[in-house]
Scaffold this motif. Sequence first.
Motif, PDB file in Angstrom:
ATOM      1  N   GLY A 137       0.795  -1.279   0.149  1.00 27.78           N
ATOM      2  CA  GLY A 137      -0.068  -0.169  -0.116  1.00 27.78           C
ATOM      3  C   GLY A 137       0.531   1.545  -0.350  1.00 27.78           C
ATOM      4  N   GLY A 138       0.135   2.021   0.927  1.00 22.26           N
ATOM      5  CA  GLY A 138       0.993   3.776   0.360  1.00 22.26           C
ATOM      6  C   GLY A 138       1.780   4.515  -0.525  1.00 22.26           C
ATOM      7  N   TYR A 139       2.572   5.057  -0.878  1.00 24.85           N
ATOM      8  CA  TYR A 139       3.549   5.214  -1.728  1.00 24.85           C
ATOM      9  C   TYR A 139       3.727   4.018  -3.273  1.00 24.85           C
ATOM     10  CZ  TYR A 139       4.393   9.238   1.431  1.00 24.85           C
ATOM     11  OH  TYR A 139       4.001  10.598   1.663  1.00 24.85           O
ATOM     12  N   VAL A 140       3.953   2.601  -2.369  1.00 26.05           N
ATOM     13  CA  VAL A 140       4.429   1.909  -3.352  1.00 26.05           C
ATOM     14  C   VAL A 140       2.742   1.506  -4.659  1.00 26.05           C
ATOM     15  CG1 VAL A 140       4.938  -0.703  -3.718  1.00 26.05           C
ATOM     16  CG2 VAL A 140       5.573   0.541  -2.184  1.00 26.05           C
ATOM     17  N   ASP A 141       2.066   1.073  -3.404  1.00 25.35           N
ATOM     18  CA  ASP A 141       0.959   1.508  -4.460  1.00 25.35           C
ATOM     19  C   ASP A 141       0.576   2.545  -5.104  1.00 25.35           C
ATOM     20  OD1 ASP A 141      -1.325   0.091  -4.622  1.00 25.35           O
ATOM     21  OD2 ASP A 141      -2.997   1.224  -3.435  1.00 25.35           O
ATOM     22  N   THR A 142       0.803   3.894  -4.896  1.00 23.37           N
ATOM     23  CA  THR A 142      -0.111   5.131  -5.286  1.00 23.37           C
ATOM     24  C   THR A 142       0.751   5.784  -6.716  1.00 23.37           C
ATOM     25  OG1 THR A 142      -0.266   6.232  -3.381  1.00 23.37           O
ATOM     26  CG2 THR A 142       0.276   7.632  -5.527  1.00 23.37           C
ATOM     27  N   VAL A 143       2.693   4.962  -6.460  1.00 24.82           N
ATOM     28  CA  VAL A 143       3.645   5.213  -7.612  1.00 24.82           C
ATOM     29  C   VAL A 143       3.224   3.806  -8.812  1.00 24.82           C
ATOM     30  CG1 VAL A 143       5.334   4.661  -8.557  1.00 24.82           C
ATOM     31  CG2 VAL A 143       5.223   5.909  -6.983  1.00 24.82           C
ATOM     32  N   LEU A 144       2.836   2.998  -7.901  1.00 26.30           N
ATOM     33  CA  LEU A 144       1.917   1.406  -9.132  1.00 26.30           C
ATOM     34  C   LEU A 144       1.318   1.867 -10.122  1.00 26.30           C
ATOM     35  CD1 LEU A 144       3.865  -1.726  -7.118  1.00 26.30           C
ATOM     36  CD2 LEU A 144       4.830  -0.321  -9.467  1.00 26.30           C
ATOM     37  N   THR A 145       0.091   1.955  -9.121  1.00 26.78           N
ATOM     38  CA  THR A 145      -0.972   2.341 -10.138  1.00 26.78           C
ATOM     39  C   THR A 145      -0.879   3.410  -9.844  1.00 26.78           C
ATOM     40  OG1 THR A 145      -2.410   1.512  -7.642  1.00 26.78           O
ATOM     41  CG2 THR A 145      -3.659   3.147  -9.506  1.00 26.78           C
ATOM     42  N   TRP A 146      -0.304   4.590 -10.719  1.00 26.10           N
ATOM     43  CA  TRP A 146      -0.527   5.528 -11.259  1.00 26.10           C
ATOM     44  C   TRP A 146       0.518   4.607 -12.549  1.00 26.10           C
ATOM     45  CZ3 TRP A 146       4.279   8.048 -13.841  1.00 26.10           C
ATOM     46  CH2 TRP A 146       4.272   8.537 -14.788  1.00 26.10           C
ATOM     47  N   LEU A 147       2.047   3.980 -12.618  1.00 22.74           N
ATOM     48  CA  LEU A 147       2.201   4.062 -13.759  1.00 22.74           C
ATOM     49  C   LEU A 147       1.671   3.027 -14.712  1.00 22.74           C
ATOM     50  CD1 LEU A 147       4.785   3.036 -15.010  1.00 22.74           C
ATOM     51  CD2 LEU A 147       4.631   1.687 -13.739  1.00 22.74           C
ATOM     52  N   THR A 148       0.798   2.144 -14.291  1.00 27.97           N
ATOM     53  CA  THR A 148      -0.126   1.148 -14.767  1.00 27.97           C
ATOM     54  C   THR A 148      -1.238   1.980 -15.042  1.00 27.97           C
ATOM     55  OG1 THR A 148      -1.489   0.071 -12.633  1.00 27.97           O
ATOM     56  CG2 THR A 148       0.159  -0.888 -13.798  1.00 27.97           C
ATOM     57  N   ASN A 149      -2.099   2.438 -14.550  1.00 25.72           N
ATOM     58  CA  ASN A 149      -3.514   3.466 -15.191  1.00 25.72           C
ATOM     59  C   ASN A 149      -2.341   4.830 -16.475  1.00 25.72           C
ATOM     60  OD1 ASN A 149      -4.979   2.553 -13.612  1.00 25.72           O
ATOM     61  ND2 ASN A 149      -4.328   4.678 -12.695  1.00 25.72           N
ATOM     62  N   LEU A 198      -2.494   1.942 -19.560  1.00 21.28           N
ATOM     63  CA  LEU A 198      -3.297   1.524 -20.395  1.00 21.28           C
ATOM     64  C   LEU A 198      -3.900   2.838 -20.608  1.00 21.28           C
ATOM     65  CD1 LEU A 198      -4.533  -0.397 -17.583  1.00 21.28           C
ATOM     66  CD2 LEU A 198      -3.537  -1.373 -19.332  1.00 21.28           C
ATOM     67  N   CYS A 199      -3.465   4.423 -20.768  1.00 19.19           N
ATOM     68  CA  CYS A 199      -3.931   4.931 -21.461  1.00 19.19           C
ATOM     69  C   CYS A 199      -3.660   4.972 -22.702  1.00 19.19           C
ATOM     70  CB  CYS A 199      -3.881   6.371 -21.556  1.00 19.19           C
ATOM     71  SG  CYS A 199      -4.221   7.333 -19.456  1.00 19.19           S
ATOM     72  N   PHE A 200      -3.324   4.346 -23.380  1.00 23.38           N
ATOM     73  CA  PHE A 200      -2.632   4.071 -25.349  1.00 23.38           C
ATOM     74  C   PHE A 200      -3.054   2.533 -25.355  1.00 23.38           C
ATOM     75  CE2 PHE A 200       0.912   6.481 -23.144  1.00 23.38           C
ATOM     76  CZ  PHE A 200       0.927   7.254 -24.182  1.00 23.38           C
ATOM     77  N   PRO A 201      -3.966   2.524 -26.431  1.00 20.20           N
ATOM     78  CA  PRO A 201      -4.574   1.017 -27.023  1.00 20.20           C
ATOM     79  C   PRO A 201      -3.714   0.216 -27.003  1.00 20.20           C
ATOM     80  CG  PRO A 201      -5.615   2.803 -28.066  1.00 20.20           C
ATOM     81  CD  PRO A 201      -4.442   3.224 -27.172  1.00 20.20           C
ATOM     82  N   SER A 202      -3.184  -1.447 -26.880  1.00 19.70           N
ATOM     83  CA  SER A 202      -2.508  -1.895 -26.918  1.00 19.70           C
ATOM     84  C   SER A 202      -2.304  -1.961 -28.864  1.00 19.70           C
ATOM     85  CB  SER A 202      -2.820  -3.361 -26.375  1.00 19.70           C
ATOM     86  OG  SER A 202      -4.188  -4.430 -27.913  1.00 19.70           O
ATOM     87  N   ILE A 203      -2.283  -2.189 -29.158  1.00 18.43           N
ATOM     88  CA  ILE A 203      -2.155  -1.612 -31.078  1.00 18.43           C
ATOM     89  C   ILE A 203      -1.262  -0.546 -30.776  1.00 18.43           C
ATOM     90  CG2 ILE A 203      -2.514  -1.680 -33.771  1.00 18.43           C
ATOM     91  CD1 ILE A 203      -3.085  -4.306 -31.942  1.00 18.43           C
ATOM     92  N   MET A 204      -1.540   0.674 -30.120  1.00 13.74           N
ATOM     93  CA  MET A 204      -0.977   1.545 -30.128  1.00 13.74           C
ATOM     94  C   MET A 204       0.454   1.948 -29.987  1.00 13.74           C
ATOM     95  SD  MET A 204      -2.448   3.965 -32.270  1.00 13.74           S
ATOM     96  CE  MET A 204      -1.957   4.912 -32.463  1.00 13.74           C
ATOM     97  N   LEU A 205       0.317   1.233 -28.496  1.00 14.18           N
ATOM     98  CA  LEU A 205       1.378   0.866 -28.082  1.00 14.18           C
ATOM     99  C   LEU A 205       2.399  -0.202 -28.684  1.00 14.18           C
ATOM    100  CD1 LEU A 205       2.917   1.659 -25.691  1.00 14.18           C
ATOM    101  CD2 LEU A 205       1.819  -0.285 -24.462  1.00 14.18           C
ATOM    102  N   TYR A 244      -2.653  -7.482 -14.659  1.00 15.05           N
ATOM    103  CA  TYR A 244      -2.603  -8.816 -14.157  1.00 15.05           C
ATOM    104  C   TYR A 244      -2.043  -7.665 -12.587  1.00 15.05           C
ATOM    105  CZ  TYR A 244      -0.912 -11.674 -17.350  1.00 15.05           C
ATOM    106  OH  TYR A 244      -1.226 -13.029 -18.247  1.00 15.05           O
ATOM    107  N   MET A 245      -1.829  -6.263 -12.963  1.00 12.84           N
ATOM    108  CA  MET A 245      -1.772  -5.632 -11.769  1.00 12.84           C
ATOM    109  C   MET A 245      -2.881  -5.444 -11.041  1.00 12.84           C
ATOM    110  SD  MET A 245      -1.891  -2.359 -10.352  1.00 12.84           S
ATOM    111  CE  MET A 245      -0.359  -1.321  -9.535  1.00 12.84           C
TER     112      MET A 245
END
Length: 290
Positions: free
Chosen positions: A112-124, A127-134, A161-162
């Motif tokens: 949780g905490g900062y680890v959760d915040t950073v990883l959630t921000w990274l994954t979000n 995911l802003c980009f479609p898989s084909i575009m990335l 997964y995350m």
Amino acid sequence: MTSIASTRLRAVRRRVSRNDKVLVVALSALGVLALVVVFGPLVWPDNSNTVDLAQQFTPPSAHHPLGTDNLGRDMLARVLVGARASLGAGLVVALAGAVLGCVTGLLAGALGGYVDTVLTWLTNSILCFPSIMLAMAVVMALKPGIPAVVIGLSIHSFPWYMRTLRSEVMRISAKDFVKSTRAIGATQRRTLFVHIFPHLISTIVLQMAAVFGAAVLSLAALGFLGMGAQPPTAELGSMITDGQQFFLTGQWWVAAFPGLVLLIAVTLTTVVADRTREILDPRGEYIVAD
């Protein structure tokens, strides 16, 4: 952890043997397909890149069971090699995403905490980009080909997964049996890997199947756009692209057989994953010994 895993394995065996012939059939068919894809190119004598214009557009026959394409290349040889490339790439994407996703999901959910915040921000952000575009961006940054596509699709797959595992870890951590293990002095690592992780297996299996199917289809789409396997390398998506122009002119087999193999592989994987999830987690909670 050994006792928990053995209990779950015995329960799974009983459920499969009693209730799920669909899973047995689908697993058997998937196993046969895997064997054909792995060993087929070693057994079938024709080379997938051998050009023979005298055999151009030969219909399916005894010598060419799946016919030949516009360059006289044996379609069976090309389908076997192309399926190995496409399905192998999909498997690599699913495994790479599972490893990265499990690590980040467990860390985010447990710490949780900062680890959760950073990883959630990274994954979000990913995911802003479609898989084909990335994947296309990675291909343009590197060079067209299956390795670049696999890297791009793997980067896009692990956030799924995350996100799923993070929420599952948090949900299971709130259960009474997990709180009890912490109350009697179990370390966080033991609680995470012994008491929480075994209950995530069904989720991981289902997610891997979904990622595998999506990766194979994405690879085919990128091959369709010319960013996947480069000529003369055989790959199911590029073979469908090459064959579509001949479909309505009578040479249907050039595109039909690669498409059929793609359909069968994705369908079998989806069926196996869905039935496995129901067996491992029949009530949406946890499996218990009968």
